[in-house]
Scaffold this active site. Structure first.
Site, PDB file in Angstrom:
ATOM      1  N   SER A  52       0.833  -1.209   0.000  1.00 45.36           N
ATOM      2  CA  SER A  52       0.000   0.000   0.000  1.00 45.36           C
ATOM      3  C   SER A  52       0.861   1.250   0.000  1.00 45.36           C
ATOM      4  O   SER A  52       0.493   2.262  -0.569  1.00 45.36           O
ATOM      5  CB  SER A  52      -0.866   0.062   1.252  1.00 45.36           C
ATOM      6  OG  SER A  52      -1.572  -1.117   1.437  1.00 45.36           O
ATOM      7  N   HIS A  69      -2.491  -3.241  -6.316  1.00 46.62           N
ATOM      8  CA  HIS A  69      -2.957  -2.800  -5.006  1.00 46.62           C
ATOM      9  C   HIS A  69      -4.453  -3.045  -4.876  1.00 46.62           C
ATOM     10  O   HIS A  69      -5.269  -2.272  -5.378  1.00 46.62           O
ATOM     11  CB  HIS A  69      -2.606  -1.312  -4.786  1.00 46.62           C
ATOM     12  CG  HIS A  69      -3.012  -0.821  -3.442  1.00 46.62           C
ATOM     13  ND1 HIS A  69      -3.614   0.396  -3.236  1.00 46.62           N
ATOM     14  CD2 HIS A  69      -2.924  -1.411  -2.226  1.00 46.62           C
ATOM     15  CE1 HIS A  69      -3.873   0.525  -1.945  1.00 46.62           C
ATOM     16  NE2 HIS A  69      -3.463  -0.551  -1.325  1.00 46.62           N
ATOM     17  N   ASN A  76      -4.428   6.368  -1.641  1.00 46.78           N
ATOM     18  CA  ASN A  76      -3.975   6.688  -0.292  1.00 46.78           C
ATOM     19  C   ASN A  76      -3.281   8.046  -0.226  1.00 46.78           C
ATOM     20  O   ASN A  76      -3.233   8.661   0.833  1.00 46.78           O
ATOM     21  CB  ASN A  76      -3.085   5.570   0.256  1.00 46.78           C
ATOM     22  CG  ASN A  76      -3.942   4.429   0.797  1.00 46.78           C
ATOM     23  OD1 ASN A  76      -5.096   4.643   1.180  1.00 46.78           O
ATOM     24  ND2 ASN A  76      -3.412   3.221   0.806  1.00 46.78           N
ATOM     25  N   GLU A 128      -5.611  -0.781  -7.961  1.00 45.45           N
ATOM     26  CA  GLU A 128      -4.640   0.125  -8.571  1.00 45.45           C
ATOM     27  C   GLU A 128      -3.532  -0.732  -9.172  1.00 45.45           C
ATOM     28  O   GLU A 128      -2.899  -1.522  -8.462  1.00 45.45           O
ATOM     29  CB  GLU A 128      -4.070   1.085  -7.518  1.00 45.45           C
ATOM     30  CG  GLU A 128      -5.084   2.137  -7.087  1.00 45.45           C
ATOM     31  CD  GLU A 128      -4.585   3.021  -5.965  1.00 45.45           C
ATOM     32  OE1 GLU A 128      -4.826   4.232  -6.003  1.00 45.45           O
ATOM     33  OE2 GLU A 128      -3.962   2.489  -5.011  1.00 45.45           O
TER      34      GLU A 128
END
Ligand code: T1G
Length: 659
Positions: free
Chosen positions: A409, A430, A480, A442
């Site tokens: 991540s 991801h 994120n 992702e």
């Protein structure tokens, strides 16, 4: 029989006295102007020739009719209108039967509803997905469907926009029958219909139904609407079908359709529709062939790894799950089996399907067993050294063509790739947790990822039925990084005068299922805490830093798992905790900040600005390719309401309004 051509996309041939009309308008046989005019010409032809006994309408390729041509929305209307074509079919003097060879969606389903009979091929599907585009059916769907299948089922189908398969369509009475050769079966039905008065859907009475059952079906749809207008209007129109005559119902439907079509909500959802189709398309990759991926391996079958395994199994892949010990491998098998069982209990899979998945699953503690894998996805603890050691080890074991993916991540996948002798076979995948449920992945195009490795990763994610969004390497990737930006802004607002509950209420009023502090409590606060501690030494001392989350963690408030975090949870219920309010007050006092009241509007405005600024930076850095990709990440990974189109769409709307 020679082909008769009615327009560039509609042609026919004579078969057994009938006219078999085929719509061929790739890619999805949308009802473009030439399809509508072609259908009208075919009906004219059948009227003019007394020897024609009736019409069968079918689609070329794998779709029956994908609906109205969404690309025509916003352009001047072109004759003939779809509702005229449909009205003509329903009132036609000779029988018209459709042979539904694939998806009959939106206007395509409405064409089918107006026919005098419907035969479903094995790949047929029916749906009125208009609410997913922020509109209601615009060519009679809300008035004809309840006449055919009843008000309750119609509220469910039109209110949710869900698609039904052949067996459900037959059970509902939406299809009259199913056949491997639907054209042949339609011709048979046509002959039978010719002998009787035709069943015209619009003239049928809506079956009477218990008012309480209608309210229950309505409540179910509205509970999911989360501030969207289209489902509410759709339910109202379906109910009206039982109360007013067809003409009035159709007029009401048309007015509502036109009003919603021009709404921001519909523009937002159309943006999402096209963004989804554009996502995963990478310039220059069109001609690159993906590698064959049939067997995948998951290293580390914790919550994330097990979710990925389940997703791959249910998409038909063989899966090898690697754990460190035999016991851990046995636990992994149990965890995966339990997730599959849950899917069976929810009715989304049958027992045979589960057994088939289990038969394709191998769990092991021997890394050497991974040699047959085409793709290996690591989902181990998010620690750089652990992942580098693992990739170095795998690099020595795997066949040279095997693709290696990291599910990190926050770590730098280029550094992980550098641990291998061939970083061109490394890519980031991801997944979001729970990986068997969440659609977003992702796909990280690392510095050295080979084009065919990227193409393979994209094809694999699509095969899982998920939504791939390509991004470059940056800490936290697209999602994120944006999350960190608006989390920072939310924490600034705590210092400025808001409390978590007010900020979360603003999120939820905007349409997020849950506010950010509630989300943090659910996910747990310790991972972000560990990151902050890691970054402490390199943090710019002049940058504004909010310490409240650190104080919470130090006090053992690590989120729901520890029973409390930003909130308290007596009896499992999220509650404002005076202890947290006191900690926030103390933090303000320590920095000499005089708190002020912050309105919900200001809260949401600042959060959106934080998202958009970070999104703009990601585009400028080339990490994200398109604003639509950023919107998809926010919608599918973080709960941004789809009917608002995503932060980048919202910002563009704001600019358009000003100019
Ligand atoms: N209009 C225009 N283009 C469309 C389209 C449509 N309805 N549907 C798909 N496309 C394009 C899509 O952009 C993509 O283009 C290509 O087709 C392949 O799509 C009056 C008002 C039919 C199940 O909402 O659900 O009818 O990217 O990748 O996976 O009441 O497309 O190649 O350039 O999705 O095989 C209602 C939407 C319209 C159906 C096929 N209909 N489409 O899935 O292919 S409103 C819908 C789908 C309406 C009436 C109202 C799916 C599909 P490109 P794809 P697929």
């Amino acid at each position: 029989m020679p082909e008769i051509r009615f327009s560039q996309s509609v042609s026919a041939r004579r078969e057994q006295g009938a006219l078999v009309v085929t719509i061929d308008n790739p890619p999805v046989n949308a009802l473009s102007a030439h399809v509508r005019s072609g259908l009208m010409a075919a009906l004219d032809h059948a009227t003019d020739l007394p020897t024609i006994t009736g019409l069968v309408i079918t689609g070329a390729g794998s779709t029956f009719i994908g609906g109205a041509d969404i690309k025509e929305f916003g352009k001047p209307p072109m004759e003939p209108m779809l509702s005229e074509v449909i009205d003509r079919i329903e009132t036609f003097e000779k029988p018209v039967v459709c042979s539904v060879n694939g998806s009959a969606l939106g206007g395509g389903c409405e064409v089918a509803l107006a026919c005098h009979g419907r035969i479903a091929g094995e790949k047929a599907a029916f749906g009125l997905p208009e609410v997913k585009l922020g509109i209601v059916p615009g060519a009679g769907g809300t008035q004809r469907l309840p006449r055919l299948i009843g008000t309750i089922a119609a509220i469910d189908l039109i209110g949710t926009g869900r698609t039904v398969n052949v067996s459900e369509a037959v059970a509902l009475g939406l299809a009259d029958g199913t056949a491997a050769d639907p054209v042949a079966a339609a011709l048979t039905l046509l002959r039978e219909l010719g002998a009787k008065p035709l069943r015209r859907t619009g003239l049928m009475a809506v079956p009477t139904v218990d008012a309480a059952a209608v309210s229950a079906a309505e409540a179910k749809v509205l509970a999911r609407a989360r501030g969207q207008s289209a489902p509410v209007e759709a339910v109202r129109l379906v109910k009206a079908a039982g109360q007013v005559d067809l003409k009035q119902g159709l007029a009401e439907e048309r007015g509502t359709f036109l009003r919603l079509r021009d709404s921001v909500e519909s523009a937002a959802l159309r943006h999402v529709f096209f963004a989804e189709r554009a996502a995963g398309k990478v310039e220059g990759l069109e001609t690159v062939s993906p590698r064959r991926i049939q067997t995948i391996a998951v290293v580390g079958a914790g919550l994330m790894g097990a979710g990925i395994a389940v997703s791959a199994l249910t998409s038909g892949c063989r899966v090898i799950a690697l754990e460190q010990t035999k016991e851990a491998a046995a636990d992994a098998r149990a965890r995966i089996a339990e997730t599959l069982d849950k899917t069976v209990r929810s009715g989304r899979m049958d027992a045979d399907g589960r057994d088939d998945c289990i038969a394709r699953l191998q769990t092991t503690a021997e890394a050497a067993d991974l040699v047959t894998a085409d793709l290996v996805i690591e989902a181990v603890f998010d620690d750089l050294q652990v992942k580098m050691d693992l990739f170095r080890r795998l690099d020595g074991i795997l066949a040279p063509g095997t693709i290696l993916a990291t599910n990190t991540s926050y770590l730098d996948p280029d550094v992980i790739a550098a641990a291998t002798t061939d970083p061109s076979r490394v890519v980031g995948l991801h997944f979001f947790s729970p990986a068997n449920v969440m659609r977003l992945v992702e796909v990280v195009d690392c510095a050295k990822t080979a084009p065919d490795v990227l193409a393979s990763a994209l094809a694999f994610v699509k095969r899982l039925g998920k939504l791939p969004v390509v991004c470059g390497v940056t800490e936290g990737f697209i999602g994120n990084r944006i999350f960190s930006a608006y989390r920072r802004e939310a924490e600034f607002m705590l210092e400025d005068g808001a409390v978590p509950d007010e900020i979360d209420a603003a999120f939820e009023a905007y349409g997020f299922p849950m506010g950010i502090f509630a989300v943090n409590d659910m996910a747990g606060l310790e991972i972000a805490w560990a990151r902050r501690k890691r970054q402490a030494a390199t943090r710019d001392p002049a940058a504004r830093y909010v310490e409240i989350a650190d104080r919470l963690c130090e006090a053992g408030r690590l989120g729901r798992k520890s029973g409390r975090g930003w909130y308290a949870y007596p009896n499992g219920e999220r509650t404002v905790d005076p202890e947290v309010t006191a900690m926030i007050k103390a933090a303000r006092a320590a920095k000499n900040i005089t708190p002020r009241a912050i309105t919900a509007e200001e809260i949401m405005g600042r959060l959106l600005k934080a998202m958009v600024d970070e999104g703009t930076a990601l585009l400028a850095e080339g990490i994200a390719a398109r604003p639509g990709d950023i919107d998809l990440v926010m919608i599918n990974g973080y709960g941004f309401p789809a009917h608002k189109g995503g932060p980048m769409f919202t910002a563009q709307q704001g600019k358009d309004l000003k100019s």
